[in-house]
Write an enzyme that holds these catalytic residues in place. Structure first.
Site, PDB file in Angstrom:
ATOM      1  CG  ASP A  86     -26.294 -17.285  31.177  1.00  0.00           C
ATOM      2  OD1 ASP A  86     -27.569 -17.020  30.335  1.00  0.00           O
ATOM      3  OD2 ASP A  86     -26.512 -17.375  32.537  1.00  0.00           O
ATOM      4  CG  ASP A  89     -28.421 -15.950  34.947  1.00  0.00           C
ATOM      5  OD1 ASP A  89     -27.182 -15.896  34.837  1.00  0.00           O
ATOM      6  OD2 ASP A  89     -29.139 -16.611  34.114  1.00  0.00           O
ATOM      7  CE1 TYR A 238     -28.829 -19.366  27.158  1.00  0.00           C
ATOM      8  CE2 TYR A 238     -28.661 -19.853  29.440  1.00  0.00           C
ATOM      9  CZ  TYR A 238     -28.692 -18.775  28.261  1.00  0.00           C
ATOM     10  OH  TYR A 238     -28.555 -17.632  28.611  1.00  0.00           O
ATOM     11  CD  GLU A 475     -30.961 -11.833  31.300  1.00  0.00           C
ATOM     12  OE1 GLU A 475     -30.396 -12.438  32.145  1.00  0.00           O
ATOM     13  OE2 GLU A 475     -32.212 -12.508  30.929  1.00  0.00           O
TER      14      GLU A 475
END
Length: 497
Positions: A86, A89, A238, A475
């Site tokens: 996603d 990571d 999430y 990120e």
């Protein structure tokens, strides 16, 4: 830790100086970014996020990536290889992945004719996700797989996806452990993608639509939030903070668009249209559903969809800076500012709705009112352009927040594969802790350029530290890029819809 702080302080000083020079800038001069180049790069980014066995040759242009996650699903005796990591990571979270897929598909549907040679690339990016989502939905009757990889373990490591030695735990929802939110979003992704492939691959399109129907039925029949079922496997990463009604509406709206069946229309009507919002994201889909459903009111003059048109316009009134009902903050440089954590995810998603609603309005030469303010399609288009241009470098720092685009862009992004040497240059395995020293804490730019990645973005003062440790700003994420593809295609110019 000391080294990481010194990196922040060192670069923040530069940013503060840069910001002070530009602090008097209220509205920057209009720029003319190369939208076609940015569009191509925004789609290329997805190749850097691929999990599974990578294709050979030109189909895999980001060559510093290699095969990874080839045993995904084995713990549950199923094949869950493929899909996307996603963000920076090595976890596959299906909730944001499915939203990314829906937004890429919506972009292809609205702006495909403007994409030119990038349309096949967009389809390839969609299919990499949908092939995986089909596996998640069809392998075990009554069960939807919704993620691979223990996030709590993974986030303690800094290793390449190719070296993963952490637990690849498999997570799923079922009638006894429901997940209407993740199921509704998965159904939306599959239904939207079925429309993308309807003409170019009818057989695949049919498989997508049949799978979407089944997953949506599961979402409707077994109500519950996946956060309650899965706990720390998805929270706080999430969590479904907005509940699951927005995904039920979103999923049903996409199935209605794909099938035109009364069943979905009646279900949509039963959910109502009264959840006001000023945000759109992987978690909260109400605004997106309203814009999608308002298409029927705007383009087909269907009065049954008037309530969704009104909600969509109220959403726009909460976004527009000069609207009397605006609830949206802007930075001094003109960027929509919603939340400090990865703010550009909201900017790109909201911008998609601005361009799309503007397109619908322009087709019928319509306007609407925010109090005493008359809103034209051009007003929405101009605000969208301002956001896209800001991301591409028309901002106080003159920094592009898309990696590899323009002369000045983030060099130390929070991304494992980008920040660690590739297998080609470093054959030895890098274990869980092996990536922190010297790579994570290094002052050097990342060795691998993740072309097209849009990072979390600047802070509310238009500052950006370019610090690998500052994940909320540095990120990248699939759902930031998934939403910007449409607006970039909209502005790409000569291709007309």
């Amino acid at each position: 830790m000391a080294m990481r702080l010194s990196l922040s302080i060192f670069i923040s000083l530069f940013v503060i100086l840069g910001s002070s020079i530009s602090s008097s800038v209220q509205v920057l001069a209009a720029g003319n970014p190369n939208y076609r180049e940015a569009l191509a790069k925004s789609i290329l980014f997805f190749q850097g996020q691929r999990s599974g066995r990578l294709p050979a040759g030109a189909a895999q242009q980001i060559t510093w990536r290699s095969n990874s996650g080839l045993s995904d699903g084995r713990q549950a005796y199923v094949d869950l290889t493929g899909g996307y990591y996603d963000a920076g990571d090595n976890v596959k979270f299906n909730f944001p992945m499915a939203f990314t897929t829906t937004m890429l598909s919506w972009g292809a549907l609205e702006y495909g004719k403007r994409m030119g040679p990038q349309l096949p690339e967009t389809r390839a990016a969609i299919r990499w996700a949908t092939d995986y989502l089909i596996k998640c939905a069809r392998q075990t009757p009554g069960r939807l797989y919704v993620g691979v990889g223990d996030p709590n373990v993974d986030h303690k490591c800094w290793e390449r996806p190719e070296d993963m030695d952490t637990s690849r735990t498999v997570y799923s929802v079922s009638p006894s452990n429901p997940g209407s939110d993740v199921a509704g979003e998965t159904a939306a992704a599959l239904a939207a993608a079925s429309l993308v492939f309807r003409r170019v691959d009818p057989k695949y399109s049919k498989l997508l639509l049949n799978t979407a129907r089944n997953v949506m039925q599961f979402a409707i029949q077994y109500r519950g939030a996946y956060s309650d079922s899965l706990g720390s496997a998805v929270c706080p990463f999430y969590c479904s903070y907005s509940g699951y009604n927005d995904e039920l509406l979103w999923g049903a709206a996409w199935l209605f668009r794909a099938t035109n069946e009364l069943y979905y229309y009646n279900f949509i009507k039963s959910l109502g249209a009264s959840d006001s919002t000023d945000i759109f994201s992987w978690d909260n889909k109400f605004a997106g559903a309203y814009v999608l459903l308002s298409r029927r009111a705007l383009l087909n003059n269907d009065k049954n969809f008037e309530p969704y048109k009104q909600e969509a316009e109220q959403f726009m009134c909460r976004i527009l800076p000069n609207s009397p009902s605006s609830s949206t903050q802007y930075t001094q440089g003109g960027l929509i500012y919603k939340l400090p954590g990865s703010n550009l995810q909201y900017v790109t998603s909201i911008t998609f709705l601005l361009t799309t609603y503007s397109k619908y309005m322009a087709a019928r030469k319509l306007t609407f009112d925010c109090g005493n303010l008359v809103v034209t399609p051009m007003a929405l288009r101009n605000l969208a352009k301002q956001q896209v241009d800001y991301i591409l470098g028309v901002n106080p720092l003159k920094m592009s927040y898309m990696v590899g685009y323009g002369p000045y862009y983030p060099k130390r992004i929070h991304h494992r594969g980008s920040s660690l040497p590739s297998l080609t240059s470093h054959r030895q395995s890098i274990g869980c802790d092996g990536g922190f020293q010297p790579f994570f804490y290094s002052l050097n730019p990342n060795p691998n350029i993740l072309v097209g990645a849009v990072v979390g973005g600047p802070n509310q003062n238009d500052g950006f530290p370019d610090d690998r440790g500052d994940y909320s700003h540095s990120e990248p994420a699939t759902y930031i890029n998934g939403a910007i593809v449409g607006p970039l295609a909209f502005f790409a110019g000569s291709y007309r819809s």
